[in-house]
Design a protein around this motif. Sequence first.
Motif, mmCIF file in Angstrom:
data_model
loop_
_atom_site.group_PDB
_atom_site.id
_atom_site.type_symbol
_atom_site.label_atom_id
_atom_site.label_comp_id
_atom_site.label_asym_id
_atom_site.label_seq_id
_atom_site.Cartn_x
_atom_site.Cartn_y
_atom_site.Cartn_z
ATOM 1 N N ALA A 178 0.824 -1.210 0.000
ATOM 2 C CA ALA A 178 0.000 0.000 0.000
ATOM 3 C C ALA A 178 0.855 1.255 0.000
ATOM 4 O O ALA A 178 0.532 2.249 -0.672
ATOM 5 C CB ALA A 178 -0.930 -0.019 1.217
ATOM 6 N N PHE A 179 1.950 1.235 0.748
ATOM 7 C CA PHE A 179 2.799 2.421 0.812
ATOM 8 C C PHE A 179 3.422 2.725 -0.542
ATOM 9 O O PHE A 179 3.511 3.890 -0.953
ATOM 10 C CB PHE A 179 3.888 2.226 1.863
ATOM 11 N N GLU A 180 3.859 1.705 -1.263
ATOM 12 C CA GLU A 180 4.446 1.933 -2.582
ATOM 13 C C GLU A 180 3.404 2.477 -3.555
ATOM 14 O O GLU A 180 3.731 3.284 -4.433
ATOM 15 C CB GLU A 180 5.063 0.639 -3.118
ATOM 16 N N TRP A 181 2.145 2.059 -3.406
ATOM 17 C CA TRP A 181 1.088 2.622 -4.263
ATOM 18 C C TRP A 181 0.927 4.109 -3.956
ATOM 19 O O TRP A 181 0.774 4.928 -4.875
ATOM 20 C CB TRP A 181 -0.229 1.890 -4.018
ATOM 21 N N ALA A 182 0.963 4.465 -2.684
ATOM 22 C CA ALA A 182 0.815 5.874 -2.314
ATOM 23 C C ALA A 182 1.980 6.710 -2.832
ATOM 24 O O ALA A 182 1.789 7.839 -3.317
ATOM 25 C CB ALA A 182 0.693 6.005 -0.797
ATOM 26 N N VAL A 183 3.196 6.168 -2.765
ATOM 27 C CA VAL A 183 4.361 6.902 -3.257
ATOM 28 C C VAL A 183 4.272 7.078 -4.769
ATOM 29 O O VAL A 183 4.542 8.159 -5.307
ATOM 30 C CB VAL A 183 5.662 6.187 -2.863
#
Length: 452
Positions: A274-279
């Motif tokens: 999820a964090f990589e999607w947000a970045v």
Amino acid sequence: MSIGGTGREGADGGEAGGVRTALAGLTTRGRSFLAAGIAAAICAYVLGQGELLRVGLLLAVLPLLCATVLYRTRYRVSGSRRLSPARVPAGSEARVHLRMDNVSRLPTGLLMLQDRVPYVLGPRPRFVLDRMEPGGRREVSYRVRSDLRGRYPLGPLQLRLTDPFGMCELTRSFSTFDTLTVIPRVDPLAPVRFSGEAKGYGDGRQRSLALAGEDDVIPRGYRYGDDLRRVHWRSTARYGELMVRREEQPRRSRCTVLLDTRGIAYEGAGPDSAFEWAVSGTASALVHMLERGFSVRLLTDNGSSVPGEGADGFAGAGQETADAAGLMMDTLAVIDHSDGTGLSRAYDVLRGGSEGLLVAFLGDLDEEQAAVVAKMRQRSGGAVAFVLDPDTWVREATDVPGPGDRHEERLRMLREAGWTVLSVPRGASLNDLWRQADRERSGLAAVSGEAL
């Protein structure tokens, strides 16, 4: 870009050190020849055989001569490295070009190259180069690829040289290295226009005049090249010198992109987390708004931004836009989870009502942080939030149901505060959500009577 190593890096000190280095490079064949030559010389002395002595001297001198020549030659081989490109999106390949030059007057033996690369970029490349003539050049290349963001060192380059007889083998390590920057993936976004925000730059840009009325225009002194049609005659007569009206000053619309980096707001790791999607979403929004002519600013939950960023963010045209995008991508390439637990610092950085459009990529929110985000709406001209749904991201990864009801309650709080909010399920397309956000904001503006 070419970064290479040439010269006498790592030279040994003193003749004794040089001799030890040369002898330490003898291969098994070279040591065998040396031992056989010494043994033959001893036997020739004991037995009084002159011919055997000549054979022994030949066997002993050959590896020593090869070691001496190779030791002197190794300092006359230069190497360079070139990355193409030096900044690459995650999941894409970059090519590394290596070049070796023989700058000595002697030919080299067999050359074996090895470049050090982090394991995430792939296996360590190794090459075997044929004999190089004096002044000769050899070029090889290899590809690297990473699905993970970051800055990865390449090098130093290691070179192993051998003589034609295989008597000696010496290793040289160059001191220079390159850095490959793997930036987040950037998805192309549709050129939508969120209701209530002005165009960034162009026919619809906002202009600010010095003052509104003809009689209230604040003039300035005439400068060489000013259009005479802009001469303000009343001020000219008053001040006794030629005065002209001030030009209309274009003002770029501003956009702040907020990235929630709190470690407690995300679960999971890796390129599909999820964090990589947000970045990746943050990078896509930044590049898209910058290309549209906005003054763009990157903001994180701890209130930090990109080093070198101006008060109103990055703005420019042509090469300046590309440079600004590169700085922000470099920042996002190495961004990681923060230890913070709240978004209050980001709220404090936002200025009341003058931030223009606010685009936020948020992780899981508790009630307190949802209230802080809701207040951010008062400090922006328009607000769009992409909130990652912890239910779908956790369930896909662990098959454990998440707190769906709580997530919907947080979305409702933000909508009531005036945000345009979209829930982001696992595997969602940012471009589809981008279009959906524009449709929802257009519908909200039509209901509230806001001008489109």
